[in-house]
Enzyme design. Structure first.
Site, PDB file in Angstrom:
ATOM      1  NE  ARG A  30       9.238  22.873 -49.396  1.00 43.96           N
ATOM      2  CZ  ARG A  30       8.439  22.034 -48.779  1.00 43.96           C
ATOM      3  NH1 ARG A  30       8.886  20.860 -48.403  1.00 43.96           N
ATOM      4  NH2 ARG A  30       7.185  22.361 -48.529  1.00 43.96           N
ATOM      5  CB  SER A 132       8.648  40.030 -35.103  1.00 39.55           C
ATOM      6  OG  SER A 132       8.800  38.629 -35.143  1.00 39.55           O
ATOM      7  CE  LYS A 185       3.315  33.722 -31.067  1.00 41.92           C
ATOM      8  NZ  LYS A 185       2.799  34.077 -32.401  1.00 41.92           N
ATOM      9  CB  THR A 242      -0.046  36.446 -31.388  1.00 42.85           C
ATOM     10  OG1 THR A 242       1.361  36.648 -31.464  1.00 42.85           O
ATOM     11  CG2 THR A 242      -0.438  35.523 -32.501  1.00 42.85           C
ATOM     12  CD  GLU A 270       4.402  26.612 -36.874  1.00 40.76           C
ATOM     13  OE1 GLU A 270       3.870  25.491 -36.809  1.00 40.76           O
ATOM     14  OE2 GLU A 270       5.578  26.793 -37.214  1.00 40.76           O
TER      15      GLU A 270
END
Ligand SMILES: NC(=O)C1=CN([C@@H]2O[C@H](COP(=O)(O)OP(=O)(O)OC[C@H]3O[C@@H](n4cnc5c(N)ncnc54)[C@H](OP(=O)(O)O)[C@@H]3O)[C@@H](O)[C@H]2O)C=CC1
Ligand SMILES: O=C(CO)COP(=O)(O)O
Length: 320
Positions: A30, A132, A185, A242, A270
């Site tokens: 953007r 990942s 998670k 994670t 997040e």
């Protein structure tokens, strides 16, 4: 078919690098200046430094150029997904939109698939998730992910289109389970990072991972997910990755809390918003989610790590 990745952060760039092994890919930013820099340097210096962009990637800030592709991967943070869709909603109609984000929207309590359905009702929707790190994918290391799509035929087509030499996709129709595995998670990773940062040890981490996984399963069942989805890549697989690697930003954010050290507020973490969303929903539904609630309060500064641990240890004893 052709593919564009919308969002040129670490994950979007890594996916574009891997997909370029299959053919031309468009990577949309953007930010015009960032796109220009990436085109000139053939590198995403801010989000994924020191990894060359293959010649098959076209970097653009022109959304019309990106929207020529039939399949669009949406690699923006969860809390930005709705506004990113709204910016281009009419042009996204009829496209195949693959959400690549992990989280629950704080304002609505919805996951990425539902947010896309609300924002672009006639799009074809899927989700790419699982264990990942962008860096691993970009370096061509082997990775296995989940491609979730309610429409089996579309899911099969996307599985073929998005599998690359190093990225192996497994398929499911359970979008709810797949998106909740990836979202929840991150909450547990913050808790594990905090425990390790505070010097509580690997046994405490194992306890948080296991009891945290029980909360993930409880929450996912309440939302209609299949139990086996949570046992797969997007649940258990991503939880293990994670909660145990310093490559994770959620884990590192937790570490900083445990160590009482500052953390870069611009970094995408997040699990902070998702912990809040998850524990608010759980409270309304009467679900017992003590670790999620503790991580939500810890992340928002309501507790110290010591208080958080005391809260968890002092709960009434119960059956496993
Ligand atoms: N990094 C990883 O290893 C992995 C990440 N993911 C998931 O991918 C998602 C994105 O993470 P990641 O790429 O790492 O995050 P980054 O912080 O690296 O990048 C986020 C990107 O999203 C862009 N963006 C933010 N808001 C908008 C918007 N409204 N419209 C268009 N673009 C926007 C940002 O642009 P700008 O720079 O202009 O702000 C930036 O390019 C997250 O949900 C994450 O959980 C999943 C697996 C692995
Ligand atoms: O989702 C990820 C690994 O599967 C990336 O984790 P972080 O967002 O914590 O860096």
């Amino acid at each position: 078919m052709s593919v564009s990745v919308l969002g040129s952060g670490a994950f979007g760039t890594a996916l574009a690098i891997s997909l370029a092994g299959n053919g031309p890919v468009t990577l949309w930013s953007r930010n015009g200046d960032q796109a220009k820099q990436m085109r000139a340097a053939r590198e995403n210096a801010t989000r994924l430094p020191s990894i060359a962009l293959p010649a098959d990637i076209t970097v653009t800030a022109d959304i019309a150029e990106a929207l020529r592709a039939a399949t669009l991967l949406l690699a923006v943070p969860m809390q930005k997904l709705r506004s990113a869709l709204q910016d281009h909603a009419p042009a996204l109609r009829g496209k195949t939109l693959v959400a690549c984000c992990k989280g629950i929207e704080l304002t609505s309590g919805l996951g990425p698939v539902a947010v896309i359905k609300e924002s672009v009702p006639d799009a074809r929707v899927a989700l790419l998730t699982g264990p990942s790190f962008a860096d691993d994918i970009a370096h061509g290391l082997p990775t296995a992910l989940t491609l979730a799509c309610e429409d089996t035929e579309l899911g099969k087509a996307l599985q073929t289109e998005l599998t690359t030499a190093n990225l192996r996709l497994y398929r499911t129709t359970d979008t709810i389970g797949a998106e909740l595995g990836g979202a929840l998670k991150n909450v547990m990773a913050i808790g594990c990072g905090a425990a390790i940062g505070a010097g509580l040890g690997d046994s405490a981490r194992a306890a948080l991972m296991t009891r945290g996984f029980a909360e993930m399963q409880r929450f996912a069942a309440m939302r209609g997910a299949r139990a086996d989805t949570l046992m797969g890549l997007s649940g258990l697989g991503d939880l293990v990755l994670t909660c145990s690697s310093e490559l994770s930003r959620n884990y590192r954010f937790g570490l900083s809390l445990g160590l009482n050290q500052p953390f870069d507020s611009q970094m995408t973490v997040e699990g902070v918003a998702t912990a809040r969303a998850m524990s608010d929903i759980a409270a309304k539904e009467g679900l017992d989610m003590p670790i999620s609630a503790t991580v939500a309060d810890l992340s928002h500064g309501a507790y110290s790590v010591t208080e958080a641990i005391q809260n968890l240890l002092n709960r009434p004893l119960k059956e496993e």
